[in-house]
Design an enzyme around this catalytic site. Structure first.
Site, mmCIF file in Angstrom:
data_model
loop_
_atom_site.group_PDB
_atom_site.id
_atom_site.type_symbol
_atom_site.label_atom_id
_atom_site.label_comp_id
_atom_site.label_asym_id
_atom_site.label_seq_id
_atom_site.Cartn_x
_atom_site.Cartn_y
_atom_site.Cartn_z
ATOM 1 N N ARG A 100 0.816 -1.203 0.000
ATOM 2 C CA ARG A 100 0.000 0.000 0.000
ATOM 3 C C ARG A 100 0.858 1.265 0.000
ATOM 4 O O ARG A 100 0.586 2.216 -0.736
ATOM 5 C CB ARG A 100 -0.908 -0.016 1.240
ATOM 6 C CG ARG A 100 -1.705 1.262 1.460
ATOM 7 C CD ARG A 100 -2.738 1.461 0.392
ATOM 8 N NE ARG A 100 -3.361 2.782 0.459
ATOM 9 C CZ ARG A 100 -4.224 3.241 -0.426
ATOM 10 N NH1 ARG A 100 -4.554 2.499 -1.454
ATOM 11 N NH2 ARG A 100 -4.743 4.431 -0.313
ATOM 12 N N CYS A 124 -3.449 -4.802 2.373
ATOM 13 C CA CYS A 124 -4.563 -5.608 2.849
ATOM 14 C C CYS A 124 -5.855 -5.273 2.119
ATOM 15 O O CYS A 124 -6.127 -4.120 1.800
ATOM 16 C CB CYS A 124 -4.769 -5.377 4.349
ATOM 17 S SG CYS A 124 -3.471 -6.093 5.373
#
Length: 425
Positions: A100, A124
């Site tokens: 990310r 995630c």
């Protein structure tokens, strides 16, 4: 597929756990090292998958990265980064798409080199985490950003321009990206409605050590562009989410854990809620002690919100405690729209959980039973580990590799305090 096997030995966890440096602080600081043409040295660095992925990204751009393990215990490692010879602006898709925070390289690369190419960020799967706010702010500062399939190509002619940026909602990542982008921008950049999490403040502290001109006024951040940054030595702040997770391990098992290397001020936004459900928090020189007051865990109504409120990254772990609390608890998730995936797995242990939109209602039961579980993301894996500590018999957590993205040697640390956890691949 990595698996975690947890056997409930019905022992309260008792002992000492060293808290690592913050994952959510070290990753943006690693990205910010691109702004310096001299070496930076980071202390209190955790040994995590995401740290090594970020290292690979920096190396792909031409940086020299040296991770030095602390052989004495599983914490407080050192990282040396030299970005004096950056010779590439294209990040490899395979690596960038897994992380990310790969998107945070965009700001510093644009600011120092005027160009960058990366993939849409990974991490995630906990719902939408749009990068629109990042892109809009960088475009306001003069960047040209094109989307080519799964890739983002950013360029700027000359320097980025200081602007007044107002975020429609608080975003940690967007705040960090704009701060880094504004460091070399022409003039003054003002960020309104900025995130003020401890991890953002640690990034600002790091940048100021290197020579950046940054001021903070409540939720306003003011950056005056400078010509260059120096290298520095910096110690990463403690990981409040790791500390909160181990604090819940003590509460759930009825044990007593010393959390070394964390100050109460670091996790007050977490311990406030933990005291509500029955935690006892004591201070000692070098850390805090967490235990459960006499009796069972109390139910609570908790909502996740931006700092200084209860963090979304602690919501799954708190739900595990609520599963065996007295009474009915309600958790409202206000940050991510898909962060209840752990609820289905907790139900396999016998938990009584109902979900309606952004609210989870948990009716506490006296005991959980072991089961075969599947992890979906970092914090949900931690939540399943916590619940499994008190589930009768054995529990297997499949797909558990997510855990190593945010917790260094969790099984070893918990085992040293009385848990019975083994790992297989």
């Amino acid at each position: 597929m990595h698996k975690i096997l947890i056997r409930n030995n019905y022992k309260p966890l008792v002992g000492k756990i060293k808290i690592n440096g913050s994952k959510n602080a070290v990753l943006p600081i690693m990205a910010a090292s691109l702004l310096s043409s001299s070496s930076v040295i980071l202390h209190n660095v955790p040994d995590l998958i995401d740290v090594h992925l970020m290292s690979k990204l920096l190396e792909s751009l031409g940086a020299e990265v040296n991770f030095m393990h602390n052989k004495n215990y599983k914490a407080n490692h050192t990282l040396k980064i030299d970005c004096s010879n950056i010779n590439n602006h294209v990040m490899p898709y395979k690596t960038a798409s897994k992380l990310r925070t790969s998107f945070l390289i965009l700001g510093p690369m644009l600011s120092r080199f005027g160009k960058a190419r990366t993939a849409f960020p990974g991490g995630c799967n906990i719902g939408k985490r749009p990068v629109d706010m990042h892109i809009k702010a960088l475009e306001e500062m003069g960047a040209k950003i094109e989307i080519d399939g799964y890739n983002i190509i950013a360029t700027v002619k000359g320097k980025l321009q200081g602007k007044e940026i107002t975020f429609e909602k608080i975003s940690v990542g967007a705040t960090e990206n704009v701060i880094m982008a504004a460091t070399f921008a022409e003039g003054v950049t003002t960020i309104n409605n900025a995130a003020t999490e401890p991890e953002v403040l640690d990034l600002i502290d790091f940048l100021k050590k290197m020579g950046a001109d940054i001021e903070i006024d409540n939720t306003k951040v003011i950056i005056t562009g400078v010509e260059a940054l120096n290298g520095c030595v910096h110690k990463i702040i403690p990981d409040r989410i790791e500390a909160g997770t181990y604090a819940l391990a003590a509460i759930i098992t009825g044990g007593k854990l010393e959390l070394e290397g964390i100050n109460l001020s670091d996790i007050r936004c977490i311990t406030n809620e933990l005291e509500t459900i029955g935690a006892m928090v004591e201070l000692y020189d070098g850390g805090i002690v967490i235990s459960r007051k006499n009796g069972s865990i109390k139910s609570a109504n908790v909502a996740t919100d931006p700092y200084p409120n209860f963090p979304s990254d602690m919501q799954p772990q708190l739900m595990s405690a609520m599963c065996i609390a007295d009474g009915i608890s309600v958790i409202e998730e206000n940050i991510f729209e898909n962060r209840f995936t752990h609820a289905d797995e907790l139900r396999k242990l016998g938990a009584n959980i109902s979900i309606e939109k952004s609210k989870a209602t948990i009716s506490g039961i006296k005991s959980l039973s072991g089961a075969n579980l599947y992890a979906t993301d970092l914090r949900s894996t931690a939540a399943l580990v916590l619940a499994s500590l008190v589930a009768g018999g054995e529990t297997i957590i499949n797909n558990s590799h997510h855990l190593w993205r945010g917790y260094e040697a969790m099984h070893e640390k918990l085992n040293s305090c009385g848990a019975d956890i083994s790992i297989s691949s």
